[in-house]
Write a protein that holds these residues in place. Structure first.
Motif, short mmCIF file in Angstrom:
data_model
loop_
_atom_site.label_atom_id
_atom_site.label_comp_id
_atom_site.label_asym_id
_atom_site.label_seq_id
_atom_site.Cartn_x
_atom_site.Cartn_y
_atom_site.Cartn_z
N LEU A 1 -7.65 -0.64 -9.12
CA LEU A 1 -6.37 -0.63 -9.26
C LEU A 1 -5.84 -2.01 -9.14
CD1 LEU A 1 -5.43 2.96 -8.54
CD2 LEU A 1 -5.20 2.19 -10.90
N ILE A 2 -5.97 -2.36 -7.89
CA ILE A 2 -5.46 -3.85 -7.52
C ILE A 2 -5.84 -5.05 -8.34
CG2 ILE A 2 -4.52 -2.77 -5.31
CD1 ILE A 2 -7.09 -4.51 -3.74
N SER A 3 -7.02 -4.63 -8.92
CA SER A 3 -7.52 -5.66 -9.74
C SER A 3 -6.71 -5.92 -11.08
CB SER A 3 -8.90 -5.48 -9.88
OG SER A 3 -9.16 -4.63 -11.03
N VAL A 4 -5.99 -4.99 -11.33
CA VAL A 4 -4.95 -5.12 -12.56
C VAL A 4 -3.73 -6.02 -12.16
CG1 VAL A 4 -3.60 -3.92 -14.18
CG2 VAL A 4 -5.82 -2.74 -13.08
N SER A 5 -3.57 -6.93 -13.22
CA SER A 5 -2.33 -7.97 -13.03
C SER A 5 -1.05 -7.08 -12.80
CB SER A 5 -2.34 -8.86 -14.22
OG SER A 5 -0.98 -9.35 -14.32
N GLY A 6 -0.23 -7.16 -11.81
CA GLY A 6 0.85 -6.59 -11.63
C GLY A 6 0.85 -5.24 -10.95
N VAL A 7 -0.30 -4.84 -10.31
CA VAL A 7 -0.64 -3.58 -9.56
C VAL A 7 -1.07 -4.06 -8.22
CG1 VAL A 7 -1.84 -1.49 -9.19
CG2 VAL A 7 -1.18 -2.10 -11.49
N GLY A 8 -0.17 -3.97 -7.22
CA GLY A 8 -0.34 -4.51 -5.98
C GLY A 8 -0.89 -3.32 -4.81
N ALA A 9 -1.16 -3.30 -3.71
CA ALA A 9 -1.62 -2.44 -2.96
C ALA A 9 -0.68 -1.24 -2.67
CB ALA A 9 -2.04 -2.99 -1.57
N SER A 10 0.66 -1.57 -2.76
CA SER A 10 1.58 -0.36 -2.40
C SER A 10 1.88 0.40 -3.81
CB SER A 10 2.95 -1.06 -2.29
OG SER A 10 2.86 -1.73 -1.05
N THR A 11 1.54 -0.12 -4.93
CA THR A 11 1.56 0.58 -6.21
C THR A 11 0.30 1.26 -6.42
OG1 THR A 11 2.87 -1.10 -7.09
CG2 THR A 11 1.78 0.41 -8.79
N ALA A 12 -0.83 0.76 -5.86
CA ALA A 12 -2.14 1.41 -6.13
C ALA A 12 -2.14 2.70 -4.96
CB ALA A 12 -3.35 0.60 -5.71
N ARG A 13 -1.60 2.61 -3.84
CA ARG A 13 -1.44 3.58 -3.07
C ARG A 13 -0.61 4.81 -3.33
NH1 ARG A 13 0.93 3.31 3.13
NH2 ARG A 13 2.58 2.67 1.95
N LEU A 14 0.50 4.31 -4.03
CA LEU A 14 1.44 5.33 -4.86
C LEU A 14 0.81 6.16 -5.97
CD1 LEU A 14 4.18 6.27 -4.69
CD2 LEU A 14 4.89 4.55 -6.46
N ILE A 15 -0.01 5.54 -6.83
CA ILE A 15 -0.87 6.13 -7.77
C ILE A 15 -1.85 7.03 -7.18
CG2 ILE A 15 -2.47 5.88 -9.60
CD1 ILE A 15 -1.15 3.03 -10.31
N LEU A 16 -2.53 6.59 -6.13
CA LEU A 16 -3.69 7.61 -5.47
C LEU A 16 -2.91 8.68 -4.70
CD1 LEU A 16 -5.98 4.88 -4.15
CD2 LEU A 16 -6.47 6.92 -5.80
N SER A 17 -1.68 8.58 -4.41
CA SER A 17 -0.73 9.51 -3.91
C SER A 17 -0.23 10.61 -4.81
CB SER A 17 0.36 9.08 -2.93
OG SER A 17 -0.12 8.30 -1.83
N SER A 18 -0.26 10.18 -6.05
CA SER A 18 0.42 11.03 -7.14
C SER A 18 -0.59 11.98 -7.88
CB SER A 18 1.43 10.11 -8.01
OG SER A 18 2.42 9.46 -7.31
N LEU A 19 -1.84 11.15 -8.02
CA LEU A 19 -2.93 11.69 -8.76
C LEU A 19 -4.12 11.63 -8.06
CD1 LEU A 19 -2.28 9.61 -11.94
CD2 LEU A 19 -1.54 11.96 -11.88
#
Length: 194
Positions: free
Chosen positions: A74-92
């Motif tokens: 997820l963090i390898s995707v442009s525009g997705v940082g560690a906080s966003t990746a953690r949020l995705i993993l917290s939601s799904l």
């Protein structure tokens, strides 16, 4: 680079854990998935990902390698940082994320707070091929018989030249309609529908 940390759990919140390892308390950022796995435990082992920035050295911890692998993708995707990746993993869950990417379910990813349509599409486009490869190389498929059965049938169909996402959908349909069966029977039923 740190691989994992093992020690006693000094503090646990839904966003971080403090792990006492060798008399040093390490602040580790975690997802809700990891939080739910750590609740009630005193001794823990977290797989780590370290991010070094100009102003901070951050540790992100996961209870299994598969979740860490999805985080790294997820963090390898442009525009997705560690906080966003953690949020995705917290939601799904990791399974839901993998399924959403392989089946190109942009709407499921878009439901995560802070993820817009373009970011969700970028995640799907950038990771579609990597998720299936990551899943095979990490080989962290859950040990339930249904998942083992499904993964074996899916691998066979992909090797036969069928698209992974199409084969995955058909296998899910067959299992839902007909229940447990030997791998050979599942493959035969799936072949009739592909």
């Amino acid at each position: 680079m740190y691989e994992y940390i093992q020690g006693s759990l000094a503090e646990l919140t839904p966003t971080h854990a403090i792990v006492d390892a060798g008399g040093v308390g390490y602040f580790v950022n975690i997802s809700l998935q990891t939080y739910s796995q750590l609740e009630g435990k005193t001794q823990v082992k977290l797989w780590l990902h370290q991010i070094i920035r100009e102003d901070a050295h951050l540790l992100y911890g996961f209870t299994d390698v598969r979740e860490r692998e999805i985080f790294r993708l997820l963090i390898s995707v442009s525009g997705v940082g560690a906080s966003t990746a953690r949020l995705i993993l917290s939601s799904l869950t990791t399974d839901e994320i993998q399924a959403a990417i392989t089946t190109e379910n942009v709407n499921l990813i878009k439901q995560v707070k802070g993820i817009g349509l373009k970011t969700a599409q970028r995640i799907v486009v950038d990771l579609k091929d990597k998720v299936s490869i990551g899943e095979a190389t990490v080989s962290q498929i859950l040990s339930t018989s249904n998942n083992t059965l499904k993964s074996e049938a899916l691998s066979a169909l992909v090797m036969l030249g069928f698209a992974r996402s199409a084969a995955d959908k058909v296998i899910d349909q067959v299992l839902k309609e007909m229940g447990q069966m030997p791998v050979e029977a599942l493959i035969k039923h799936a072949l009739k529908r592909l």
